[in-house]
Design an enzyme around this catalytic site. Structure first.
Site, PDB file in Angstrom:
ATOM      1  N   SER A   1      52.953  65.577  -8.912  1.00 23.81           N
ATOM      2  CA  SER A   1      51.696  65.445  -9.636  1.00 23.81           C
ATOM      3  C   SER A   1      51.618  64.093 -10.322  1.00 23.81           C
ATOM      4  O   SER A   1      52.632  63.587 -10.837  1.00 23.81           O
ATOM      5  CB  SER A   1      51.563  66.545 -10.695  1.00 23.81           C
ATOM      6  OG  SER A   1      50.454  66.313 -11.546  1.00 23.81           O
TER       7      SER A   1
ATOM      8  N   ASP B   1      58.223  85.681  -4.105  1.00 27.06           N
ATOM      9  CA  ASP B   1      57.993  85.107  -5.425  1.00 27.06           C
ATOM     10  C   ASP B   1      59.093  84.092  -5.704  1.00 27.06           C
ATOM     11  O   ASP B   1      60.239  84.453  -5.994  1.00 27.06           O
ATOM     12  CB  ASP B   1      57.997  86.217  -6.484  1.00 27.06           C
ATOM     13  CG  ASP B   1      57.730  85.688  -7.883  1.00 27.06           C
ATOM     14  OD1 ASP B   1      57.583  84.458  -8.041  1.00 27.06           O
ATOM     15  OD2 ASP B   1      57.660  86.507  -8.821  1.00 27.06           O
ATOM     16  N   LEU B   2      58.758  82.822  -5.639  1.00 27.64           N
ATOM     17  CA  LEU B   2      59.757  81.764  -5.761  1.00 27.64           C
ATOM     18  C   LEU B   2      60.160  81.475  -7.196  1.00 27.64           C
ATOM     19  O   LEU B   2      60.992  80.598  -7.438  1.00 27.64           O
ATOM     20  CB  LEU B   2      59.239  80.485  -5.094  1.00 27.64           C
ATOM     21  CG  LEU B   2      58.943  80.633  -3.607  1.00 27.64           C
ATOM     22  CD1 LEU B   2      58.344  79.349  -3.053  1.00 27.64           C
ATOM     23  CD2 LEU B   2      60.204  81.006  -2.847  1.00 27.64           C
TER      24      LEU B   2
ATOM     25  N   GLY C   1      44.153  76.798  -2.367  1.00 31.88           N
ATOM     26  CA  GLY C   1      44.268  75.411  -2.797  1.00 31.88           C
ATOM     27  C   GLY C   1      44.845  74.457  -1.768  1.00 31.88           C
ATOM     28  O   GLY C   1      44.549  74.524  -0.570  1.00 31.88           O
ATOM     29  N   ILE C   2      45.699  73.568  -2.253  1.00 34.27           N
ATOM     30  CA  ILE C   2      46.295  72.539  -1.402  1.00 34.27           C
ATOM     31  C   ILE C   2      47.153  73.168  -0.307  1.00 34.27           C
ATOM     32  O   ILE C   2      47.164  72.702   0.837  1.00 34.27           O
ATOM     33  CB  ILE C   2      47.131  71.561  -2.253  1.00 34.27           C
ATOM     34  CG1 ILE C   2      46.207  70.718  -3.148  1.00 34.27           C
ATOM     35  CG2 ILE C   2      47.995  70.657  -1.370  1.00 34.27           C
ATOM     36  CD1 ILE C   2      46.946  69.873  -4.173  1.00 34.27           C
TER      37      ILE C   2
ATOM     38  N   GLY D   1      53.264  76.321  -6.791  1.00 34.64           N
ATOM     39  CA  GLY D   1      53.456  75.890  -8.169  1.00 34.64           C
ATOM     40  C   GLY D   1      52.340  76.405  -9.048  1.00 34.64           C
ATOM     41  O   GLY D   1      51.303  76.850  -8.560  1.00 34.64           O
TER      42      GLY D   1
ATOM     43  N   TYR E   1      54.164  71.480 -17.604  1.00 41.31           N
ATOM     44  CA  TYR E   1      53.842  71.178 -16.202  1.00 41.31           C
ATOM     45  C   TYR E   1      54.276  69.763 -15.797  1.00 41.31           C
ATOM     46  O   TYR E   1      55.020  69.602 -14.809  1.00 41.31           O
ATOM     47  CB  TYR E   1      52.350  71.381 -15.955  1.00 41.31           C
ATOM     48  CG  TYR E   1      51.905  71.008 -14.566  1.00 41.31           C
ATOM     49  CD1 TYR E   1      52.146  71.845 -13.480  1.00 41.31           C
ATOM     50  CD2 TYR E   1      51.237  69.811 -14.317  1.00 41.31           C
ATOM     51  CE1 TYR E   1      51.746  71.506 -12.201  1.00 41.31           C
ATOM     52  CE2 TYR E   1      50.825  69.456 -13.046  1.00 41.31           C
ATOM     53  CZ  TYR E   1      51.079  70.303 -11.993  1.00 41.31           C
ATOM     54  OH  TYR E   1      50.677  69.961 -10.728  1.00 41.31           O
TER      55      TYR E   1
ATOM     56  N   LYS F   1      57.328  68.439 -12.983  1.00 43.15           N
ATOM     57  CA  LYS F   1      57.090  67.532 -11.858  1.00 43.15           C
ATOM     58  C   LYS F   1      57.894  66.236 -11.978  1.00 43.15           C
ATOM     59  O   LYS F   1      58.349  65.688 -10.956  1.00 43.15           O
ATOM     60  CB  LYS F   1      55.590  67.222 -11.760  1.00 43.15           C
ATOM     61  CG  LYS F   1      54.734  68.448 -11.433  1.00 43.15           C
ATOM     62  CD  LYS F   1      55.096  69.075 -10.099  1.00 43.15           C
ATOM     63  CE  LYS F   1      54.097  70.146  -9.686  1.00 43.15           C
ATOM     64  NZ  LYS F   1      54.402  70.730  -8.366  1.00 43.15           N
TER      65      LYS F   1
END
Length: 256
Positions: free
Chosen positions: A113, A43-44, A14-15, A73, A153, A157
Site C-alpha cells: 500500500s 481464513d488467513l 475488490g483488487i 487483507g 494498517y 504494509k
C-alpha cells in the site's frame, strides 16, 4: 506454451476479484481463495486457515502452480489487520512456495500500500519483522487503545515491504529462480473504499490531501489488476524485490 495456473487470495472482491478475472480472461487457470465465495475457503488470519490454504491448493492444483497473487487483507484498526496483512501474507507465500518450485517459470507478488510511506508504528513493524505474531498483535492493540488505530494498517504494509525486500533476494526465492515483488496501490475505487471513506466527502478530501494522486482520485481497480497480472506472468523473468507504486503519482509527489 502450457496454460499457467495462478493462486489469488482475497479473490471474492475488490483488487483480488479483478485480478482473478483478468488472469482468467487471458486464458489462465485461477484458483480463487477467500473466506467466502471461492474455490478454496480459508481464513488467513489464523494458523489453521493458513494450513488449510496450503493443503487445499496442493490438492486442487495437482501439486504445481505457476504464480501466487497474495491480495487478502483488511484495513481495520485492529490486531486482525496485522495477523492477516503481514502474517497471513507471509504464510501464503511461504506455504505455497513448494508448489511454485515445481513450475519452470514461477512468480509471486503481494499487495502492499502507498500508505506504508505515510506513517507507521515502530513497535508493530519491529515485532512483525521478528516474526513474533503475538507481540505484533499486542502492539497493534496498544496503538488502538491509544487512539492510533489508523496506524495499524500502514504499519502492517511497511513490515511486509521490508520483509519482502530481504526475502526476495535470498536463497528460497531468487536462489530458487522465483521472482517475488509487491504492488503498492494508492487509493482505488473498490467497494470497500466506497463503503469506508469515499462516500463521506470530508473523509475522502482528507485522504486525497494526505495521498495526492495527480492521475486521478480514486484510481481504477483495473490498473492494479493488470500490473499484478504482469508481475506473475512468464514475461517477468528478471525483476525481483521491488515495490511497484501504482498510485497515480502519489509516491513521487510526496517524495519530490
Amino acid at each position: 506454451m502450457s496454460e499457467r495456473t495462478y493462486v489469488v487470495t482475497g479473490a471474492a472482491s475488490g483488487i483480488g476479484a479483478a485480478t482473478a478475472d483478468h488472469l482468467a480472461a487471458a486464458g489462465a487457470r485461477v484458483i480463487r481463495c477467500d473466506v467466502r465465495a471461492a474455490e478454496v475457503i480459508a481464513d488467513l488470519a489464523v494458523p489453521e486457515g493458513r494450513e488449510r490454504l496450503a493443503s487445499q491448493v496442493r490438492a486442487v492444483s495437482g501439486g504445481r502452480i505457476d504464480g501466487v497473487v497474495a491480495v487478502a487483507g483488511v484495513g481495520l484498526p485492529s490486531p486482525l489487520t496485522v495477523r492477516l496483512n503481514f502474517f497471513g501474507t507471509l504464510a501464503t507465500l511461504e506455504g505455497l512456495r513448494p508448489l511454485l518450485i515445481e513450475s519452470d517459470r514461477p512468480r509471486a507478488v503481494a499487495v502492499s500500500s502507498l500508505s506504508a510511506i505515510v506513517a507507521a508504528d515502530e513497535r508493530i513493524v519491529k515485532a512483525c519483522l521478528a516474526l513474533d505474531e503475538e507481540a505484533a498483535a499486542a502492539a497493534a492493540a496498544a496503538a488502538v487503545e491509544a487512539g492510533r488505530g489508523r496506524i495499524v494498517y500502514p504499519s502492517s504494509k511497511l513490515a511486509l515491504n521490508q520483509w519482502l525486500r530481504s526475502a526476495a533476494v535470498a536463497s528460497d526465492w531468487a536462489g530458487a529462480g522465483i521472482p517475488l515483488n509487491a504492488v503498492a496501490p494508492g487509493v482505488v475505487d473498490t467497494e470497500t473504499a466506497r463503503r469506508t471513506f469515499l462516500a463521506d466527502p470530508a473523509t475522502s478530501d482528507l485522504v486525497a490531501a494526505t495521498m495526492p494522486q495527480p492521475l486521478g482520485f480514486p484510481g481504477p481497480v483495473s490498473a492494479i489488476a493488470s500490473l499484478l497480472a504482469w508481475t506473475v506472468s512468464a514475461g517477468n523473468s528478471f525483476m525481483t524485490g521491488q515495490i511497484l507504486y501504482a498510485d497515480g503519482g502519489a509516491e513521487a509527489t510526496l517524495n519530490s
